[in-house]
Structure formats: structure tokens, C-alpha cells
Design an enzyme around this catalytic site. Structure first.
Site, PDB file in Angstrom:
ATOM      1  N   HIS A  44      -9.767 -29.492  12.938  1.00 42.74           N
ATOM      2  CA  HIS A  44      -8.875 -30.647  12.195  1.00 42.74           C
ATOM      3  C   HIS A  44      -9.956 -31.659  11.399  1.00 42.74           C
ATOM      4  O   HIS A  44      -9.534 -32.178  10.360  1.00 42.74           O
ATOM      5  CB  HIS A  44      -8.269 -31.240  13.283  1.00 42.74           C
ATOM      6  CG  HIS A  44      -9.092 -32.420  14.048  1.00 42.74           C
ATOM      7  ND1 HIS A  44      -9.731 -31.993  15.172  1.00 42.74           N
ATOM      8  CD2 HIS A  44      -9.248 -33.862  13.969  1.00 42.74           C
ATOM      9  CE1 HIS A  44     -10.570 -33.113  15.775  1.00 42.74           C
ATOM     10  NE2 HIS A  44     -10.037 -34.033  15.115  1.00 42.74           N
TER      11      HIS A  44
ATOM     12  N   SER B 168     -11.818 -37.649  18.762  1.00 41.49           N
ATOM     13  CA  SER B 168     -12.210 -36.267  19.419  1.00 41.49           C
ATOM     14  C   SER B 168     -13.236 -35.798  18.607  1.00 41.49           C
ATOM     15  O   SER B 168     -14.152 -34.991  19.017  1.00 41.49           O
ATOM     16  CB  SER B 168     -10.881 -35.374  19.388  1.00 41.49           C
ATOM     17  OG  SER B 168     -10.383 -35.411  17.924  1.00 41.49           O
ATOM     18  N   GLU B 169     -13.271 -35.943  17.345  1.00 40.07           N
ATOM     19  CA  GLU B 169     -14.403 -35.571  16.250  1.00 40.07           C
ATOM     20  C   GLU B 169     -14.625 -36.539  15.015  1.00 40.07           C
ATOM     21  O   GLU B 169     -13.698 -37.152  14.698  1.00 40.07           O
ATOM     22  CB  GLU B 169     -14.031 -34.275  15.867  1.00 40.07           C
ATOM     23  CG  GLU B 169     -14.576 -33.007  16.385  1.00 40.07           C
ATOM     24  CD  GLU B 169     -13.716 -32.570  17.728  1.00 40.07           C
ATOM     25  OE1 GLU B 169     -14.297 -31.944  18.475  1.00 40.07           O
ATOM     26  OE2 GLU B 169     -12.623 -32.785  17.759  1.00 40.07           O
ATOM     27  N   THR B 170     -15.965 -36.698  15.162  1.00 44.78           N
ATOM     28  CA  THR B 170     -16.364 -37.288  14.055  1.00 44.78           C
ATOM     29  C   THR B 170     -17.112 -36.309  12.790  1.00 44.78           C
ATOM     30  O   THR B 170     -17.968 -35.466  13.495  1.00 44.78           O
ATOM     31  CB  THR B 170     -17.077 -38.482  14.073  1.00 44.78           C
ATOM     32  OG1 THR B 170     -16.619 -39.582  14.792  1.00 44.78           O
ATOM     33  CG2 THR B 170     -17.796 -39.209  12.728  1.00 44.78           C
TER      34      THR B 170
END
Length: 287
Positions: A81, A45-47
Site C-alpha cells: 500500500h 502502519s507504514e511511512t
């Protein structure tokens, strides 16, 4: 070019729970298309990408870092996160000597510190504005079907639409929802909505005593459902603090992975978000 990369499960102390983020350690900026290509390759979902702001510092000694977040399809202005995951890499893997580190981001400076086994992030607080129940009725219907809705709010800053289910709904009702991302994307919101939060009051009488539950959907950013979302809780905390009359709350995000967030509204109008994290992968990305 070789880039150290970590996969960290945030808002949990159990591997394969919480929200996984990739964290890449860089010594200099990359071209924007390279950031995006790496995020697409990691397909989480995120890097997150961390760079020391002082060229004389490394990841163990530096106190200030640039931090950017990318989904598989786009850059985002705030991500909880992946910030937690980034701090976990610095404190736990790189043994950063500072008690607090500062990330310079698209959302300003974010201060992050260790507190026991948790990491505490100083985030902005984004209180939503109540709306009429019919203002976004199509997207609400697509999200919750025929379940009773108590309140609908919009945070214009984050473009997050919050739908509170009636108190007659419990956690099982929330977890049973199955909104279709394609349907959500087809609903015309005039560009006012980019994230959908569905929430229900908790049951503080049952251990561990969650004050509220949520699930969060981000198909506009290429993420059908985000497992645990720190940025969404900048909105949820503002709402539930007022409704519950509490400045300290414990929240649980009811995705299939699940995650726990400790929230505290500060006197300066900002929000502390605390959680744990566990690193499950460490390696080298060759590009």
C-alpha cells in the site's frame, strides 16, 4: 530540513478508507534513526521514503527511485500500500512524465505504472506451503478461536502464516474475529511467523464478485491489524489462484476501513496488484 510529506489512502478512491500511508520526498539519504523517528512521528502502519536515483532528476522527470518503508517500530522488506501511495504522489501530485516508474527496494526492482484510474504494481509472487492443522495450533487458536479451519499454510520467504477458515464461514465470521495482539506475540513460533493472514472464500455471484476475503495482523511489526495489505496478497494470490483455478481475481480486505485489490498472476511468475489511491493531506515536515 524541510521534507514534503503526503498522507495517501491506498486501495480505495474514498477518503478515510483503504490503508493510509505517509510518503516523504527526499533528495538524499538520511541516517537510519531519522527514518525511524519520522515513521514513529507519522504513526501510520507504514511511512515511505522516495529518493531520485539520478541526482539530475526530480520527482516529475525521474523514472528510477530508491524506496524504503518503515512501520512505527522497524523497517520492512516489502509494502504494497505504501508503494501504491508513493506512485500516486509521483503520478498525481508531481505529474511524473513517465508511463512507468521503477522503485529500487529491499525486495528488488518494483515496476509501477498507471492504468486508467488505477495504479498497477509488478510484485513478486510468494506461494505458501500447506501445513498440518496442528503445527501452529496455539497461534491459530489465538487468531480464530473455535471457528472451523480448513487449511493452514506458511510462506517461509515472508514468514506469513495463512489460516483459511472453512467454507461454512462467511465474511461476517471473518469480520467478527478479535485476536488479541498481546496473545499473538506471546505464542512461541520459533521465529517462523511474523505476520498472520486469515482468509475465507468469497462469493463471486454477488456484486462486485470478490473471489476471497482476508484480514491481516502484524503485531510483530508494531501493527496490530493492517487495514489493506498489498504484500500479504503476494501470498494470498498464490494460494487462491491454485484453489480457484483463476489467474485474475478480485480481493477485499475486511478491516474496519476496508480495501479492494485487483490481482493478476503473470506468465513470468510474478503478480500484478492494482488499486486506486486518494491523497488526503499534503504538507511540510520540519526536522
Amino acid at each position: 530540513m524541510e521534507i514534503p510529506v503526503f498522507t495517501v489512502d491506498a486501495f480505495t478512491n474514498i477518503p478515510f478508507k483503504g490503508n493510509p500511508a505517509a510518503v516523504c520526498l527526499l533528495l538524499h539519504e538520511l541516517q537510519d534513526d531519522m527514518y525511524q523517528n519520522i515513521a514513529a512521528e507519522m504513526n501510520l502502519s507504514e511511512t515511505a521514503f522516495i529518493i531520485p536515483l539520478n541526482s539530475k532528476d526530480d520527482f516529475s522527470s525521474g523514472a528510477r527511485f530508491s524506496l524504503r518503508w518503515f512501520t512505527p517500530t522497524t523497517e520492512v522488506p516489502l509494502c504494497g500500500h505504501a508503494t501504491l501511495a508513493s506512485a500516486a504522489v509521483l503520478f498525481n501530485k508531481k505529474k511524473n512524465v513517465n508511463s512507468t516508474v521503477v522503485f529500487e527496494t529491499l525486495s528488488g526492482e518494483l515496476y509501477v505504472r498507471q492504468q486508467g484510474e488505477s495504479i498497477v504494481m509488478d510484485f513478486p509472487l510468494n506461494k505458501p506451503t500447506p501445513l498440518g492443522l496442528n503445527e501452529f495450533k496455539d497461534i491459530v487458536k489465538a487468531a480464530v478461536g473455535d471457528q472451523p479451519v480448513q487449511e493452514v499454510c506458511l510462506c517461509g520467504t515472508t514468514k506469513m502464516l495463512m489460516v483459511r477458515l472453512a467454507d461454512s464461514c462467511d465474511r461476517s465470521v471473518l469480520t467478527s474475529l478479535q485476536p488479541d495482539p498481546a496473545v499473538l506475540l506471546r505464542v512461541d513460533t520459533g521465529g517462523r511467523v511474523r505476520c498472520l493472514l486469515v482468509t475465507v472464500i468469497g462469493d463471486p455471484g454477488c456484486q462486485p464478485g470478490y473471489d476471497f476475503y482476508s484480514r491481516n495482523f502484524f503485531p510483530w511489526f508494531g501493527v496490530p491489524e493492517d487495514p489493506v495489505t498489498g504484500s500479504a496478497h503476494t501470498v494470498l494470490a498464490g494460494y487462491w489462484s491454485e484453489k480457484l483455478g483463476k489467474k485474475k481475481m478480485l480481493a477485499y480486505q475486511c478491516s474496519s476501513r476496508g480495501g479492494e485489490l485487483e490481482l493478476e498472476l503473470k506468465d513470468d511468475g510474478r503478480l500484478n496488484i492494482a488499486g486506486q489511491a486518494v491523497t488526503v493531506l499534503q504538507g511540510i515536515l520540519t526536522v
